[in-house]
Structure formats: C-alpha cells, structure tokens
Design an enzyme around this catalytic site. Sequence first.
Site, PDB file in Angstrom:
ATOM      1  CG  ASP A  34     -40.145 -27.378  34.180  1.00  0.00           C
ATOM      2  OD1 ASP A  34     -41.156 -27.200  33.491  1.00  0.00           O
ATOM      3  OD2 ASP A  34     -39.106 -26.715  34.031  1.00  0.00           O
TER       4      ASP A  34
ATOM      5  CG  HIS B 226     -32.603 -22.748  34.118  1.00  0.00           C
ATOM      6  ND1 HIS B 226     -32.682 -21.542  34.781  1.00  0.00           N
ATOM      7  CD2 HIS B 226     -33.813 -22.912  33.545  1.00  0.00           C
ATOM      8  CE1 HIS B 226     -33.883 -21.010  34.605  1.00  0.00           C
ATOM      9  NE2 HIS B 226     -34.590 -21.823  33.847  1.00  0.00           N
TER      10      HIS B 226
ATOM     11  CD  GLU C 259     -31.883 -22.871  38.628  1.00  0.00           C
ATOM     12  OE1 GLU C 259     -31.142 -22.391  37.755  1.00  0.00           O
ATOM     13  OE2 GLU C 259     -32.910 -22.302  39.055  1.00  0.00           O
TER      14      GLU C 259
END
Length: 246
Positions: free
Chosen positions: A62, A130, A135
Amino acid sequence: MKVLVVKNQKDADRQGVKIFRQAYKHGARTFGLATGGTPEGLYRELCQSDLDFRDCIAINLDEYVGLDGNHPQSYRYYMQSNLFNQKPFAETYLPDGMAPSAKVECTHYNWIIATNPIDLQILGIGQNGHIGFNEPGTPFTSTTHVVNLTSSTIKANSRYFKDESQVPTQALTQGIGNILQAKQILLMAFGPEKAQAVKEALTGKVTEDLPASVLQKHPHVTVLLDEAAAALLPSEWVAEHVQHIY
Ligand code: GLP
C-alpha cells in the site's frame, strides 16, 4: 495455519529471517512487503543477513494518496530507508500515491501482482484487524483500490506524523483478493495493543468485519507473535495450535 509464539520482538525478527531464508531456498523470488512498525526489526535483521535479493522482486501492499516517494512518511521512503537502500532488489513496486488517475493506477498495480505472483507475503495487522489498508467491511474478493482510512487507523498512524491532521485520509492498497493469491503468508504482530485483533483473527468467525480473519482460509500461513500479542488467545486453543519457540 502455523502459529509461533516467541518471547519478544527481537526473537520474532530472527524467526522471520529464517522464514525468508527457507522460502528463498525453496525458490521464492517475489516478496510481498509491508510497512509500519511491525516489520522494521525484520528488515533490520534482513539488512544484516547474508541474504541477497538482487535477483528478487518486491511488491508492497500500500501507499498513502498524496505523498510522493521523497516524503519521509511515504511508504516508498520507508522501504528505501529500511530495506532497499541496503539490500537492493531487481525490481521494487509500490502503488503510486501521486498517480493522476487512481483507477488507472489500481488496474496497473493488479497487473503487476498478476504478472509477478507473490511467493511470500509479509503482513502486519491493524488494531481493528485491517491488513494492508483493507479496513473492516472490505470484501474478501477486493483487488487494488482507494480507501478512506478510518479514524482509528489515522490515529494509530499519526505517531509518524507531526500531528493527526497531517495524516493522509486516503490510501491505495492491494485488496484482500490480491493478498490471498500469495503462495505463503507471514503475519507478524507484537505488543498488547494487537492482542484483541489477533485473538479475533485467529480464533473468531471468518468475517469481512475483521479482515485478517480471512487468513484462516489460506492454505499456507505462519503467524509470528510475541507473548504480549498472544496473551488473549484462549489456553485450550493455544495448547492445540501454538508452538512456543524459546
Ligand atoms: C498500517 C499499514 C499496515 C500495517 C498496520 C499495522 O496502517 N497500512 O500495512 O500492517 O497498519 O501497523 P504497525 O505495524 O505500525 O502496527
């Protein structure tokens, strides 16, 4: 699922290097990497090891939207300073937080993952369960997407920023569907603040409300915990599933 509990984070980091070494020995050349406090020690140990990643590919989970790679809080910057500068890889990928079109960037990132199947994926876990920046409520079939970070994640990550208002509110993250494609997964969790999420993820119901619970369904997962993160696991469950390494 193999669950290993070690005394402290230092021992876990060394154990993590062993898992890397084993995977490499068995042909792993594409590594899925995570950021955050959890893998910092592992990366330190890898930097000091004799492992050579110059024939390997690194694909991260990410990146924050709006931070470029020179921003000290960007995940690109984190990876360069914690691992890549000392241990070069042949190719390194993170989502581009500055991409003009998030949609195009997500398609491109899915393509990178699909053409370079991940052999070993490292994961941390958020206090709300998470993984990556997926999430609670994220579909298990999700692929790379833009997320609006929850206030609890913003709060938890604000420790790296001057104050909470500086934390980006969005990120680009591999989806849970991408993560599940990895051949092997190593989830690491340390400290008492992770104990509840660890307990729910490992022993609770598999539910999109607790993203990490999906790992119960993956065929090749190792979970590496220190004693504090393992503290809430029920003792009968521990007796049956956990291997203590001291
Ligand atoms: C962050 C990252 C995750 C990380 C998790 C836990 O928001 N996006 O990849 O695993 O939260 O972070 P930490 O290891 O700092 O506790």
